[in-house]
Design an enzyme around this catalytic site. Structure first.
Site, mmCIF file in Angstrom:
data_model
loop_
_atom_site.group_PDB
_atom_site.id
_atom_site.type_symbol
_atom_site.label_atom_id
_atom_site.label_comp_id
_atom_site.label_asym_id
_atom_site.label_seq_id
_atom_site.Cartn_x
_atom_site.Cartn_y
_atom_site.Cartn_z
ATOM 1 C CG ASP A 212 -1.884 1.136 1.263
ATOM 2 O OD1 ASP A 212 -2.684 1.242 0.323
ATOM 3 O OD2 ASP A 212 -1.845 1.930 2.226
ATOM 4 C CD GLU A 253 -2.363 2.393 -3.543
ATOM 5 O OE1 GLU A 253 -3.243 3.236 -3.796
ATOM 6 O OE2 GLU A 253 -1.517 2.551 -2.647
#
Length: 532
Positions: A212, A253
């Site tokens: 993330d 990401e």
């Protein structure tokens, strides 16, 4: 129910080696509740793995399941080394992993390494002694002055990047919400903890990680000496993880340009990046009913990031973030897809769900087919294969986070609890609610969206439609994106007008899958997968 996922004894390390590759994002809290407490869990998800496999899924992405107050859907992590007891325990996770592997599916888990929650043991220790080794896990400042380029991720909800901590007598940096203090990636002890956390989950049996906010981990935090060389950091991380599991998969990401993202896939640092560039260009192309924005984006991406290192999506888990478009382009998209101000968020995003935003239904089906046809690996979030809706009465980013709709019973079969706090009001009473849109209703309907997902998956695998090797074709219609790979041609009409194509397909051409296509004319939002 037929299991169309690739049947393998184990992953060989070739991330995009299957022509039917499909990643399926699964929020445990909203997928299936086995114990009747109103919150989804690992046992419920395990019970439905045959369904997941029937979609042709090769990779499951588990959204955060760590202990958390869930103020940010679990990204406010209280403990990186445990399963939230509401979802189950480590044994329940191991069972889920074993059952997924038996069905030929690999499992990625969300690795939230950019920040912790303010309840995390690391942060509690840092607050007590900010000048100690524990304190150096986070970014501290004597003042809250903001450097150029250091901006909050959620303007309008949390407009600061510094929050005062009275016990420490200082400010700490938070790119996201104030309850999510940023980790200090320059500290070697932090790096070692990251390695320890990821190694732990590899030992449990996961196959890889969606990292993330990957680039934000290493980017500067508005103070000197807080940025890290991303290449060195991720080279080192990859090397250390390979000591634990040689074929670990890493997916990055980061909503950045292809030029910035390219460094992440160099030298095998990451298998793939989640492709916001192509997503933003897709929305612009649909806004204009013209393929050119997609064609331009594909050329730009092909120069920087190989197709098999790109993970494509139409709509992610929260808002549709269009920050890579120019101000004028974004305004165009807003006027087309989100004409009411209540549909917008953060000045850069759209809160609507995929199916409501893409109406009419023909365009929903076309965009689903287009996702699978784009060079790269497609990503679906649970429920998107059914055409689930949204609920704009829900504030902020959660408007499109729905619970899974299994049948037309109370709460859509998601839970047997008396109350289902995660089921949105529109799921009960709205046109996309579980009474009309659910797995059971679509299972035996050959014209359903669910049937289309399964058919496309079968066609991709049968035709060898792998991630790379595609070229753009000129078919004499600006609204049509035509892509060719070996003996397969895909056609997608992005406009609401029928068009006649300039094509010489030969006598042996055969449509393996087509809607509103007669061999020469492609109808409004029509599409075709043609063997040539």
């Amino acid at each position: 129910m037929t299991n169309t996922a690739a049947q393998t004894d184990g992953w060989t390390g070739d991330w995009a080696g299957d022509p039917g590759e499909l990643v399926y994002g699964l929020d445990l809290s909203r997928f299936a509740d086995a114990d009747g407490d109103g919150l989804g869990d690992l046992a419920g998800a395990t019970e439905h793995l045959d369904y997941v496999a029937s979609l042709g899924v090769t990779w499951i992405w588990l959204l955060p399941f760590y202990p958390s107050a869930r103020r940010d859907n679990g990204y406010d992590v209280d403990d990186h080394l445990a399963v939230d007891e509401r979802f189950g325990d480590l044994d329940a996770l191991r069972t889920f992993l074993d059952r997924a592997h038996e069905r030929g599916m690999r499992v990625l888990i969300d690795a939230v390494l950019h920040h912790t929650s303010d309840r995390h043991a690391w942060f509690r220790a840092a607050v007590e002694a900010p000048d100690s080794a524990a304190g150096r896990f986070f970014i501290w400042s004597e003042d809250d002055s903001v450097e150029p380029g250091d901006h909050p991720m959620f303007p309008g909800e949390d407009d600061a990047v510094w929050a005062y901590e009275p016990r420490a007598g200082r400010y700490y940096h938070h790119q996201f919400y104030a309850f999510q203090p940023d980790l200090n990636a320059t500290d070697p002890d932090v790096f070692e903890e990251i390695v320890r956390v990821l190694s732990f989950w590899l030992d449990v049996g996961v196959d890889g990680f969606r990292i993330d906010a990957a680039l934000l981990i290493v980017q500067g935090k508005g103070r000197p000496d807080t940025d890290v060389d991303d290449g060195s950091f991720f080279d080192h991380l990859r090397a250390r993880l390979r000591e634990v599991k040689q074929d670990v998969a890493l997916i990055a990401e980061a909503d950045e340009s292809p030029e910035l993202m390219a460094a992440l896939v160099e030298r095998g640092r990451f298998e793939a990046v989640i492709d916001f560039t192509l997503n933003n260009s897709l929305i612009l192309a649909l806004t204009r009913g013209r393929a050119q924005p997609l064609v331009d984006a594909l050329r730009r991406l092909d120069d920087t990031i190989p197709p098999d290192a790109r993970l494509n999506f139409v709509h992610n888990a929260d808002e549709l973030d269009l920050q890579q478009l120019s101000d004028e382009e974004r305004k165009e998209a807003f006027e087309h897809f989100a004409p009411d101000p209540s549909m917008l968020i953060y000045g850069r995003g759209i809160r609507r769900g995929w199916a409501p935003m893409m109406q009419p239904h023909e365009r929903v089906r076309m965009t689903l087919s287009l996702l699978y046809a784009l060079p790269g690996v497609p990503l679906l979030l649970a429920g998107q294969e059914l055409g689930v809706g949204d609920d704009l009465s829900i504030e902020g980013r959660g408007a499109a986070r729905t619970t899974m709709q299994w049948d037309d019973s109370r709460w859509g079969g998601f839970t047997s609890a008396e109350e289902s706090p995660l089921t949105l009001p529109a799921q009960v009473d709205g046109p996309y609610g579980f009474r009309d849109v659910n797995v059971r209703a679509q299972e035996d309907d050959p014209g359903s969206l669910l049937a289309l997902v399964r058919t496309i998956s079968q066609v991709r695998r049968a035709k060898g439609a792998a991630a790379g090797g595609w070229t753009v074709e000129d078919v004499g219609a600006p609204s049509v994106l035509a892509l060719r790979r070996d003996g397969l041609l895909t056609l997608h009409n992005l406009s609401d007008q029928a068009v006649e194509l300039d094509l010489d397909l030969g006598d042996d051409a055969e449509a393996a899958l087509a809607e509103r296509w007669d061999g020469r004319t492609l109808g409004a939002y029509g599409f075709a997968w043609v063997s040539v």
